[in-house]
Structures are given as C-alpha cells and as structure tokens.
Design an enzyme around this catalytic site. Structure first.
Site, PDB file in Angstrom:
ATOM      1  NE  ARG A  37      -1.664  11.116 -14.451  1.00 55.68           N
ATOM      2  CZ  ARG A  37      -0.832  12.090 -14.094  1.00 55.68           C
ATOM      3  NH1 ARG A  37      -0.195  12.783 -14.990  1.00 55.68           N
ATOM      4  NH2 ARG A  37      -0.582  12.341 -12.835  1.00 55.68           N
ATOM      5  NE  ARG A  41      -4.077  13.705 -12.498  1.00 53.50           N
ATOM      6  CZ  ARG A  41      -3.383  14.750 -12.906  1.00 53.50           C
ATOM      7  NH1 ARG A  41      -3.865  15.953 -12.824  1.00 53.50           N
ATOM      8  NH2 ARG A  41      -2.170  14.592 -13.387  1.00 53.50           N
ATOM      9  NE  ARG A  50      -1.511   7.908  -2.621  1.00 52.84           N
ATOM     10  CZ  ARG A  50      -1.077   9.003  -3.207  1.00 52.84           C
ATOM     11  NH1 ARG A  50      -1.408   9.273  -4.443  1.00 52.84           N
ATOM     12  NH2 ARG A  50      -0.277   9.852  -2.577  1.00 52.84           N
ATOM     13  CG  ASP A  86       4.528   8.878 -11.960  1.00 53.70           C
ATOM     14  OD1 ASP A  86       3.517   9.566 -12.134  1.00 53.70           O
ATOM     15  OD2 ASP A  86       5.674   9.262 -12.253  1.00 53.70           O
ATOM     16  CE1 TYR A 161       8.758  15.680 -14.444  1.00 55.42           C
ATOM     17  CE2 TYR A 161       8.397  14.051 -16.168  1.00 55.42           C
ATOM     18  CZ  TYR A 161       7.932  15.090 -15.381  1.00 55.42           C
ATOM     19  OH  TYR A 161       6.645  15.533 -15.525  1.00 55.42           O
TER      20      TYR A 161
END
Ligand code: CP3
Length: 354
Positions: A37, A41, A50, A86, A161
């Site tokens: 990661r 972040r 972003r 992701d 998930y």
C-alpha cells in the site's frame, strides 16, 4: 525518473536488482525495501492527482496509474514499485456490480451465495483489462531497473468480499458457505483461481517482474480448513504462473499458524505479518523460500528512535535468512507520515549495506 538516478545503483538491469535477487535468494548489495500500500494512501501528491476521480475509475486510466505507481518510488527510493490497482478490479472488469467506498472498502451490490450466482463469474480476458496492459507498458519504460510488482487478491479473500457483500470482521456468510456447501465453495474458489491467474498473466506478459497474491483475510481460518478448502485454489494460481519464472509472493495477515501451509502452496516468497519474528517464521515456512516483512505498520507512529530500534529487531531476526525483503507486516496505514517511510527506507539500506 529513472532508477539509475539512485545514488545506490550499481544495479544495471531489473533482473539484477536487489529486490529480484532477494526473491531468488541470491546475495544482495543491501536488503531491498518496499511497502504494501505504498501507492496512494497519505501522499499529498497522490491526493492531488486523485481529486474528484473515484477509486475504480482511477484504476482504469493508464497515465494516472503510471503517475501514482511512480510517486512512492520517487519519494522514498523504494526498491520496487507496486502496480496501482485494487484486488477487486478484475471482478469489476468481468461485470460484477461493485464499488470501492472511501473509508469502507469494496462493496458488492448482489452477493454471490448460490450456484446461479456462480455463472456471473465469467472468464477474464486481456481485453477486459486492456488499461492494465497499457499502464504496465508505460510504467516499465519509466521505471528503468526498478522492478514492478503486479498483484491480485487470492481466491479466499476475493470470495470473502463477494459472499459477504463487503468488508467483514467475522466472515460469517463466507464460512457458512464453506462449511455448508463444500462443493459450491470449491467451485467458487476454483473460478476465482482462474480469474486471478488470468489477471496475473496479463500483468506478467505486460512486463511485471514479480507478482504478489494478497490473501489478506485468510488468517481467519484454522489450518485444517485452510488446507482442505483454500490451499488448492491458491496453489492453482501459483502453478498457473510458475512457467514465467517471475517470483511469486504470498501474503496474508494473522497467518502465524498457516505459515507452513503457505510455504507448501507454491510461492517463492512468503510475506509475514508482525506477530511472528522472521527467524521463527523461517522455521515454520521451511527451506527454499525467501521471506518478506515484517515491521508493524503502527510502529511508524512512534518516535524516530523507536522506529529505528524496532527496525533493528526485524533486521536482526532476518540476519540468518536465505532471502529477505524488508516490508511492513501489513499495508501502510492511511495517516502514516510519509517522511517516516522515507527515513525507514534509508535506514534499512544503510544498516544492511554489504
Ligand atoms: O500497494 C499499493 O499501494 C498498490 C495499490 C493497492 C490498493 N489496494 C489501492 C487502494 C493494493 C495492493 C491494494 C490491495 C487490496 N485492496 C487489499 C490487499 C492488501 C491489504 O491491505 O490487505 C485489500 C484487502 C483491498 C480491498 C480494499 N480496497 C480495501 C480494504 C480498501 C481500503 C478502504 C479504505 O478506504 O480504507 C480499498 C480501497 C483502496 N485500494 C484505496 C487504495 C489507494 C483507497 C481508495 C480511496 O479511498 O479512494
């Protein structure tokens, strides 16, 4: 940016980089470092690019993916880049209705719980993720000798998930299916293994020099259940990409009791969280595997002196290992001070320079 700008760059090719050498358990000029990661972040330059772009959409824009992937390499001088994406991107790409909610994680509109639901999980083709191929082409051109790590979610973590419909603490629907309908569960994990294998192949064929399988939530399982109900699917993924000869890394959290089985599942490198010291982890994993880890990401909120001392502990435990890649025991926490990461990379390089 080129990795050749780095002051510590006797490395001339990706193949000879400290990261890939450590994965292959060959001698290294210094212990290589990267962070799970690390892309995204808290970096201000990340938040800036972003702005206004939803997470999944940003994963489909090759220029943006390239920029975000390079940001931590420029800033921290890490020894490897991880592709910005992701674990749910391949599921989205085959038409599963899901979204990544900020501060929550992946949320699936219609959970997968029946045999009819399985039919929605069709094969992944390279065209489904053409933006990945484009972005990796751009990235390898920019990265020079710095290796690019591709990744995917492991079948169990993806299933969690899909079956829960979102993040879960206890994985109750997932376990209900696993114990209640073992055949449907096995078929679901096998489908996910195929999708994951196809996604990793796209990344390797586009130029990724290593791949990591994230089985983040598999620590929720007892070893017997892992062996019976999960390991065959993860092993299938490692087998599917074995022929490329790129290192395969296998990571999970809370996996102290599973390390031996994870070693058997077929990866070249086993990732270890902060709960098991690396010398003990090496005994559990067994010979023939490099280890990756394992500073507690929360340690980075402490004083620089405390971080240095805890880093020393990790390096001391790793001293006798046959192949060590320094990393955190899980991903960078969102509010981590980026300067603490930059200092950590320099510190590991300095302390391990041979
Ligand atoms: O390592 C990297 O820097 C590459 C990028 C990467 C992301 N997700 C970007 C991301 C990687 C390797 C992942 C893997 C991932 N995604 C895992 C396995 C790793 C782990 O931490 O255990 C898991 C379980 C996921 C699922 C997921 N996606 C979660 C739990 C979250 C966080 C939700 C939150 O906001 O706290 C996401 C979203 C996500 N993935 C973000 C990023 C940069 C945040 C996006 C946003 O907030 O808009």
């Amino acid at each position: 940016m080129s990795a050749n700008d780095s002051p510590r760059a006797p490395q001339t090719t990706t193949h000879d980089s400290a990261f890939l050498r450590a994965c292959r358990r060959e001698p290294v000029p210094h212990t290589p470092v990267w962070f799970m990661r690390q892309a995204g972040r808290s970096l201000p330059e990340y938040l800036k690019v972003r702005e206004g772009i939803p997470m999944l959409e940003s994963c489909m824009r090759p220029e943006l993916v390239t920029e975000i992937t390079l940001q931590p390499v420029r800033r921290h001088k890490v020894d490897a880049a991880i592709y910005f994406s992701d674990i749910v991107v391949p599921l989205k790409a085959i038409g599963i209705d899901l979204d990544i909610k900020p501060g929550v994680g992946p949320v699936v509109a219609d959970p997968v719980r029946t045999r009819a639901d399985l039919d929605r999980l069709r094969d992944l083709t390279p065209e489904d993720v053409h933006y990945v191929t484009e972005a990796i082409g751009m990235l390898t051109a920019e990265l020079g000798a710095t290796p690019l790590i591709g990744f995917a979610g492991a079948p169990f973590t993806l299933a969690s998930y899909l079956v829960e419909g979102g993040p879960s603490r206890n994985h109750e629907h997932t376990k209900a299916l696993m114990y209640g309908d073992p055949q449907l569960w096995a078929d679901l994990l096998d489908r996910l293994a195929e999708i994951t294998s196809a996604f990793l192949k796209v990344q390797i064929e586009a130029g990724a020099s290593a791949v990591q399988l994230f089985d983040s939530w598999v620590g929720a399982l007892a070893p017997a259940d892992y062996r019976r109900s999960v390991m065959p699917a993860s092993a299938k993924v490692f087998d599917a990409v074995a022929g490329y000869g790129v290192p395969r890394i296998h990571f999970g959290v809370g996996t102290g009791e599973l390390l031996g089985l994870m070693g058997e599942a077929g990866a070249d490198v086993v990732g270890v969280d902060w709960r098991v010291p690396l010398d003990e982890a090496a005994r559990r994993v067994g010979p023939g595997r490099a280890l990756q880890g394992n500073l507690d990401p929360a340690v980075l909120f402490s004083t620089p002196e405390a971080v240095r001392a805890k880093t020393r502990e990790v390096l001391d435990a790793a001293a006798g290992l046959d192949g060590h890649i320094f990393n955190l025991g899980h991903g960078v926490l969102p509010t981590t001070d980026p300067d603490a990461l930059t200092r950590l990379v320099a510190d590991v390089h300095e302390q391990t320079a041979r």
